[in-house]
Scaffold this active site. Structure first.
Site, PDB file in Angstrom:
ATOM      1  N   TYR A 139      30.199  23.352  -3.507  1.00  0.00           N
ATOM      2  CA  TYR A 139      31.461  22.858  -3.708  1.00  0.00           C
ATOM      3  C   TYR A 139      31.052  21.746  -5.154  1.00  0.00           C
ATOM      4  CZ  TYR A 139      33.317  22.522   0.741  1.00  0.00           C
ATOM      5  OH  TYR A 139      34.077  22.707   1.641  1.00  0.00           O
TER       6      TYR A 139
ATOM      7  N   LYS B   6      20.229  -0.790  21.033  1.00  0.00           N
ATOM      8  CA  LYS B   6      20.801  -0.452  20.363  1.00  0.00           C
ATOM      9  C   LYS B   6      21.533   0.120  19.311  1.00  0.00           C
ATOM     10  CE  LYS B   6      19.163  -4.231  16.493  1.00  0.00           C
ATOM     11  NZ  LYS B   6      20.039  -4.903  14.953  1.00  0.00           N
TER      12      LYS B   6
END
Length: 830
Positions: free
Chosen positions: A724, A498
């Site tokens: 940033y 999965k």
């Protein structure tokens, strides 16, 4: 020539049935690797986990008529088979190949040691292929099974054999010595590999030295203290053997006096010059490598060349042209929705068979193509050789071959049953290359080194982001076997694929699991299962989170839903009834305390009634989830869950009146709670090399390596900020490396500002500033020599994903599953 009758005599077995006397050329140990049925001898091996006698019927139907067995089959079911009965099929394999080895009086080089065996073997082949017709181990075939398959390749035309031998526990090398019987020995080095099987390093060395009991010469490095002491003791022992020639030791050293005394190692950017004294004469070689492992491997090869009496000018010229050795088969995304298997460094029948097996595992495309160069030094006539190659391609379902080379081109009629085209040279193919001719197919690129097929690979590979996730398929197979070794006989294995196989891929991983005989797959959602079915996966697939909108697809693609509530059962029941199906396979989820999904104890009476109604369903399995099987502090809760599951599941099975697979154990429980293995276990994160419970990690291998590259370097003064928001400030003049990975690739933002680190030139570099979408910065001030383009390891063997997860205050599952789909996956098999 071998026949069933002659092999029966060699093995001193009982010829239970003889219906013919066809020539036997190939030994077959794995039913999935059948190439030529008419000339194959199947020897079914028996282990704790698997008894290969169960594949006799399948192979007989495919045309195999020669069998060596330890369990007599019903002869009337195999009227056209030759069947030899022995006590032990593994011993029979070793006895047969040891006899075969005795038929050849040629030099044979045996190589053992902890590291470098395969490189030394392949480099010796490069160095000596102009002088000898060589037979050698394919890839790293050095085990109790690999060695016999290697030595069986010996043919009358061979003039030199080169075989490697590896062991993992005492008592194994005595078998391999009889099979290889080397006249020349090379002991590469002593390391930590496979130490767990031995009391200490000296026991391991002494066991490996058994390979050279009958050798004429042993080449080794005196600088390994334990190795040197053990060799000297061994030499005193075998010196007493009653044969004419004594064991000669040919030593080399960088530290002390030796036959080949290394007096200088000078590395420059791309080459290393190695100076030495041999018989008081100064000599040197130059190799196109600078790493210590390559230097050591090259000196072993140099010593062997000197022992064989090769002129020093020849040695120098050949050493200077040593090439990289492809230690793995790589599967990459290609142009036009194709997949590329790159094996462009050698071409012989043995390695071709291995590459074709890997190609056959890939079911994601309907068409398979092989680009193949001339096969050099096979010892066979071209007509015979390429007829055999054509048969191999046909057996493996290859639709198209592109042959490159004058020899294969002259034998184009051999490939009359497949679509084919031929080119005299690689250059000619490149000049006429049309990318539109390659669509929706898996392409194996397989060529001898001189053909430079890496140029073809670059054209076919999809151009992508330099950030890649490497997935080691051999490591996954190893980890599966490590867990299987802990299982009780008869316990089935469900593999969890999965969430894109925890970030590792979908059909690529599922194909491997199918090839290795896993019993079940489990996916989270139906679309994952549909993708696997479209890629050719035929294993039963359980869907853990079925949604009503996908029920039609579940039926269409023969997927098996998990039913966890009365509501979902009723909805699926309606769809099954409308489709006019009965006995449809389903899986029942029980809630034993995790309280996520599942039927509870008070639901059981009504559940049984609904399951028995109308015969719509057949329950394949009943299962539950353990909430904390990895945590010793929660063992009491785990036991309570297990007791409740046992009561509920036994009751369900009794009420339904037929056998149901029961499973509750996950990766951690397999080894922490072996009593909970029941009928099947579910292997998830452990398959990918992560032991979240502790205590089992030494049995596992790293599977995933996330790597990127340095895009730019900047030197900034103290006080400047990075990234940033200017949240990271240089405290001193600093060197900042911008690397090609960001949170859009799955690297968590919370690892910014010194929280996370990456490996650059084998040293940890902290993340400087915040993590941006596509880039981030590393502080490499204290790492000398960093250059633009350098490789950066985000996680892998030397920086485990567990450590990265710890820095991010999360679990390895989240890190692995979060790797973005835009990150290129490269799959390789060692």
């Amino acid at each position: 020539m071998y026949t069933a009758e002659s092999i029966s005599k060699i093995l001193k077995g009982e010829l239970l049935q003889q219906t013919g006397n066809p020539e036997i050329e190939h030994i077959l140990l794995d039913s999935r690797k059948l190439l030529t049925a008419e000339t194959s001898l199947f020897i079914p091996l028996v282990s704790e986990r698997r008894n290969a006698h169960q594949y006799i019927a399948e192979l007989y139907q495919k045309g195999v008529s020669n069998f060596v067995v330890s369990e007599p089959p019903p002869l009337h079911e195999y009227p056209n088979a030759n069947i030899i009965l022995v006590k032990n099929t593994m011993q029979a394999l070793h006895t047969l190949v040891a006899y075969h080895r005795q038929q050849f009086n040629i030099p044979v080089i045996g190589i053992t040691g902890s590291n470098g065996k395969t490189i030394v073997k392949e480099w010796l082949h490069q160095l000596l292929e102009k002088d000898y017709n060589i037979v050698r181990s394919p890839k790293s075939y050095n085990s109790q099974i690999g060695v016999p398959l290697s030595v069986w390749q010996m043919k009358p035309e061979n003039q030199l054999g080169i075989f490697e031998a590896g062991i993992s526990q005492p008592g194994e090398m005595v078998n391999l010595e009889k099979i290889i019987r080397p006249t020349i020995g090379i002991f590469t080095n002593v390391g930590e590999a496979h130490n767990e099987g031995f009391l200490n390093i000296r026991q391991k060395v002494n066991e490996k030295l058994i390979l050279f009991m009958k050798s004429d010469v042993l080449i080794y490095c005196k600088d390994y203290l334990a190795l040197n002491e053990c060799v000297n003791s061994f030499h005193n022992l075998v010196g007493k053997r009653e044969i004419d020639n004594d064991l000669q030791l040919l030593t080399w050293s960088r530290k002390t006096d030796a036959d080949l005394r290394i007096i200088g190692v000078d590395k420059n950017e791309n080459h290393t010059r190695i100076d030495a004294l041999y018989k008081q004469e100064p000599l040197f070689i130059r190799i196109p490598f600078v790493d210590e492992g390559s230097i050591e491997n090259a000196i072993h090869c140099w010593a062997l060349m000197l022992y064989l009496g090769k002129p020093q000018d020849v040695i120098q010229e050949r050493m200077d042209h040593l090439g990289n050795i492809a230690m793995r088969l790589e599967l990459k995304q290609g142009i036009n929705n194709s997949s590329i298997i790159n094996d462009s460094y050698n071409s012989d029948l043995g390695s071709l068979a291995i590459a074709l097996e890997f190609l056959q595992q890939q079911r994601q495309h309907p068409s398979r193509t092989v680009i193949l160069s001339d096969i050099l030094q096979s010892g066979k006539s071209d007509a015979t050789l390429y007829e055999e190659v054509a048969g191999m391609l046909e057996q493996k379902g290859i639709q198209k071959i592109i042959g490159i080379g004058k020899n294969i081109g002259r034998e184009k009629q051999s490939f009359r049953n497949v679509k084919s085209s031929f080119y005299a040279t690689t250059e000619e193919f490149l000049q006429q290359f049309n990318p539109d001719e390659f669509q929706n197919e898996t392409i194996l690129v397989k060529g001898a080194r001189v053909f430079q097929f890496e140029r073809i690979g670059k054209l076919l590979e999809q151009k992508a982001h330099q950030t890649i996730l490497e997935i080691n398929l051999s490591a996954i197979a190893h980890n599966i076997k490590a867990y299987q070794a802990r299982l009780k006989p008869g316990t089935k294995l469900m593999a969890m694929v999965k969430a894109f196989s925890y970030g590792s891929g979908s059909y690529e991983i599922a194909s491997l699991l199918q090839f290795h005989g896993v019993d079940y797959l489990a996916v989270a959602y139906a679309d994952e299962g549909v993708e696997l079915r479209r890629a050719g996966i035929t294993l039963p697939i359980m869907v853990m989170n079925p949604e009503p909108t996908t029920f039609d697809a579940i039926l269409q693609w023969n997927l098996e839903p998990e039913l966890y509530s009365m509501h979902i059962l009723e909805q699926f029941e309606e769809v099954v009834r409308y489709a006019n199906k009965t006995d449809y396979p389903v899986h029942i989820k029980l809630d034993t305390g995790m309280h996520r999904l599942g039927f509870e104890a008070q639901d059981m009476e009504l559940l049984v009634q609904r399951l028995k109604m109308d015969g719509l369903f057949r329950v394949q399995s009943v299962f539950s989830h353990l909430a904390a099987s990895e945590d010793p502090a929660s063992d009491d809760f785990t036991r309570k869950q297990a007791q409740l599951f046992n009561r509920m599941s036994v009751n369900l099975q009794t009420q339904l009146g037929y056998a149901i697979i029961r499973h509750i154990a996950n990766s951690a429980a397999i080894h922490r709670h072996p009593d909970l293995q029941l009928d099947m276990v579910r292997l998830g994160i452990g398959m990918y090399g992560v032991d979240n419970a502790g205590g089992f990690s030494e049995n596992l291998r790293n599977v995933s390596t996330l790597k990127t590259t340095v895009a730019q370097l900047k030197c900034i003064p103290a006080g400047d900020t990075v990234g940033y928001g200017g949240k990271w400030t240089a405290k001193e003049p600093s060197v900042i490396a911008t690397v090609r990975i960001g949170y859009a690739d799955g690297y968590p933002r919370r690892l910014g500002n010194n929280n996370g680190k990456m490996l650059v030139r084998h040293k940890l570099a902290p993340v400087a500033g915040v993590v941006a979408m596509d880039m981030l910065m590393l502080d490499v001030t204290k790492i000398p020599g960093v250059e633009e383009g350098d490789e950066v390891i985000v996680f892998g063997e030397d920086l485990p994903v567990q450590q990265v997860a710890e820095w991010a205050d999360t679990i390895p599952y989240e890190i692995l599953a979060g790797i973005s789909q835009r990150v290129k996956r490269v799959y390789f098999q060692e």
